[in-house]
Design a protein around this motif. Structure first.
Motif, PDB file in Angstrom:
ATOM      1  N   LEU A  33       0.860  -1.189   0.000  1.00  0.00           N
ATOM      2  CA  LEU A  33       0.000   0.000   0.000  1.00  0.00           C
ATOM      3  C   LEU A  33       0.888   1.227   0.000  1.00  0.00           C
ATOM      4  CD1 LEU A  33      -2.371  -1.325   2.760  1.00  0.00           C
ATOM      5  CD2 LEU A  33      -3.059  -0.934   0.394  1.00  0.00           C
ATOM      6  N   ARG A  34       0.512   2.213  -0.774  1.00  0.00           N
ATOM      7  CA  ARG A  34       1.355   3.403  -0.911  1.00  0.00           C
ATOM      8  C   ARG A  34       0.510   4.671  -0.871  1.00  0.00           C
ATOM      9  NH1 ARG A  34       3.093   0.114  -5.363  1.00  0.00           N
ATOM     10  NH2 ARG A  34       5.224  -0.645  -5.146  1.00  0.00           N
ATOM     11  N   TRP A  35       1.153   5.754  -0.513  1.00  0.00           N
ATOM     12  CA  TRP A  35       0.631   7.115  -0.688  1.00  0.00           C
ATOM     13  C   TRP A  35       1.517   7.797  -1.719  1.00  0.00           C
ATOM     14  CZ3 TRP A  35      -3.892   8.914   0.983  1.00  0.00           C
ATOM     15  CH2 TRP A  35      -4.503   8.308   2.094  1.00  0.00           C
ATOM     16  N   VAL A  91      -2.355  17.010  -4.095  1.00  0.00           N
ATOM     17  CA  VAL A  91      -3.418  16.016  -3.999  1.00  0.00           C
ATOM     18  C   VAL A  91      -2.747  14.701  -3.622  1.00  0.00           C
ATOM     19  CG1 VAL A  91      -5.244  14.781  -5.190  1.00  0.00           C
ATOM     20  CG2 VAL A  91      -4.825  17.194  -5.718  1.00  0.00           C
ATOM     21  N   TYR A  92      -3.238  14.081  -2.577  1.00  0.00           N
ATOM     22  CA  TYR A  92      -2.666  12.834  -2.081  1.00  0.00           C
ATOM     23  C   TYR A  92      -3.531  11.663  -2.524  1.00  0.00           C
ATOM     24  CZ  TYR A  92       0.768  15.291   0.695  1.00  0.00           C
ATOM     25  OH  TYR A  92       1.843  16.064   1.086  1.00  0.00           O
ATOM     26  N   TYR A  93      -2.853  10.650  -3.074  1.00  0.00           N
ATOM     27  CA  TYR A  93      -3.537   9.484  -3.622  1.00  0.00           C
ATOM     28  C   TYR A  93      -3.120   8.224  -2.870  1.00  0.00           C
ATOM     29  CZ  TYR A  93      -4.466  12.476  -7.670  1.00  0.00           C
ATOM     30  OH  TYR A  93      -4.884  13.485  -8.498  1.00  0.00           O
ATOM     31  N   CYS A  94      -4.089   7.378  -2.651  1.00  0.00           N
ATOM     32  CA  CYS A  94      -3.869   6.062  -2.081  1.00  0.00           C
ATOM     33  C   CYS A  94      -3.694   5.061  -3.222  1.00  0.00           C
ATOM     34  CB  CYS A  94      -5.083   5.716  -1.217  1.00  0.00           C
ATOM     35  SG  CYS A  94      -5.132   4.044  -0.586  1.00  0.00           S
ATOM     36  N   ASN A  95      -2.764   4.147  -3.062  1.00  0.00           N
ATOM     37  CA  ASN A  95      -2.499   3.127  -4.077  1.00  0.00           C
ATOM     38  C   ASN A  95      -2.398   1.768  -3.405  1.00  0.00           C
ATOM     39  OD1 ASN A  95       0.060   1.501  -5.279  1.00  0.00           O
ATOM     40  ND2 ASN A  95      -1.185   2.340  -6.932  1.00  0.00           N
ATOM     41  N   PRO A  99      -0.428  -7.638  -7.324  1.00  0.00           N
ATOM     42  CA  PRO A  99       0.031  -8.030  -8.659  1.00  0.00           C
ATOM     43  C   PRO A  99      -0.879  -9.054  -9.335  1.00  0.00           C
ATOM     44  CG  PRO A  99       1.863  -7.952  -7.138  1.00  0.00           C
ATOM     45  CD  PRO A  99       0.622  -7.767  -6.321  1.00  0.00           C
ATOM     46  N   PRO A 100      -1.229  -8.828 -10.604  1.00  0.00           N
ATOM     47  CA  PRO A 100      -0.752  -7.760 -11.475  1.00  0.00           C
ATOM     48  C   PRO A 100      -1.594  -6.487 -11.449  1.00  0.00           C
ATOM     49  CG  PRO A 100      -2.093  -9.232 -12.749  1.00  0.00           C
ATOM     50  CD  PRO A 100      -2.088  -9.784 -11.341  1.00  0.00           C
ATOM     51  N   TYR A 101      -2.419  -6.331 -10.438  1.00  0.00           N
ATOM     52  CA  TYR A 101      -3.348  -5.198 -10.394  1.00  0.00           C
ATOM     53  C   TYR A 101      -2.809  -4.071  -9.518  1.00  0.00           C
ATOM     54  CZ  TYR A 101      -6.348  -8.854 -12.191  1.00  0.00           C
ATOM     55  OH  TYR A 101      -6.865  -9.876 -12.936  1.00  0.00           O
ATOM     56  N   ASN A 102      -3.196  -2.883  -9.908  1.00  0.00           N
ATOM     57  CA  ASN A 102      -2.812  -1.673  -9.195  1.00  0.00           C
ATOM     58  C   ASN A 102      -4.048  -0.792  -9.099  1.00  0.00           C
ATOM     59  OD1 ASN A 102      -0.517  -0.753  -7.913  1.00  0.00           O
ATOM     60  ND2 ASN A 102       0.170   0.472  -9.644  1.00  0.00           N
ATOM     61  N   TYR A 103      -4.437  -0.427  -7.899  1.00  0.00           N
ATOM     62  CA  TYR A 103      -5.662   0.343  -7.700  1.00  0.00           C
ATOM     63  C   TYR A 103      -5.329   1.728  -7.155  1.00  0.00           C
ATOM     64  CZ  TYR A 103      -7.512  -4.405  -7.873  1.00  0.00           C
ATOM     65  OH  TYR A 103      -7.811  -5.696  -8.242  1.00  0.00           O
TER      66      TYR A 103
END
Length: 114
Positions: A33-35, A91-95, A99-103
């Motif tokens: 999980l990333r910001w 603007v801050y995004y959650c990610n 794999p292989p999906y990225n949301y």
């Protein structure tokens, strides 16, 4: 999978803020999980990440000021942001990576006034 960020507001320099990202799937099941953030006229940049095992990583610009964590009870990804600076305005995004999906979420605006 849907991700929804919240918590972005206008805050004065030196202040603190907590961003949250809710998911329609168990947050603990994602590989990573990333910001990210994107300031006007600039490319999107990495801010912080946490792995399935709990390992965290931060961009140099936020190291020591931001803390990324998972709130299992609320099924959210959060980030505590301290000592905010005008250059944190973005603007801050959650990610969420599965794999292989990225949301991606739709983003939440953080504005830091000097």
């Amino acid at each position: 999978v849907q991700l929804v960020e919240s918590g972005g507001v206008l805050v004065q320099a030196g202040g603190s803020l907590r961003l949250s990202c809710s998911a329609t799937r168990n947050i603990r099941n994602f590989n990573r999980l990333r910001w990210y953030r994107q300031a006007p006229g600039k490319p999107r940049e990495f801010v912080a990440s946490i792995t399935w095992g709990g390992t965290t990583n931060y961009a140099e610009a936020v190291k020591g000021r931001f803390t990324i964590y998972r709130d299992a009870a609320k099924n959210t990804l959060s980030m505590k942001m301290n000592d905010l600076k005008p250059e944190d305005t973005a603007v801050y995004y959650c990610n969420a990576n599965d794999p292989p999906y990225n949301y991606w979420g739709q983003g939440t605006q953080v504005t830091v006034s000097s």
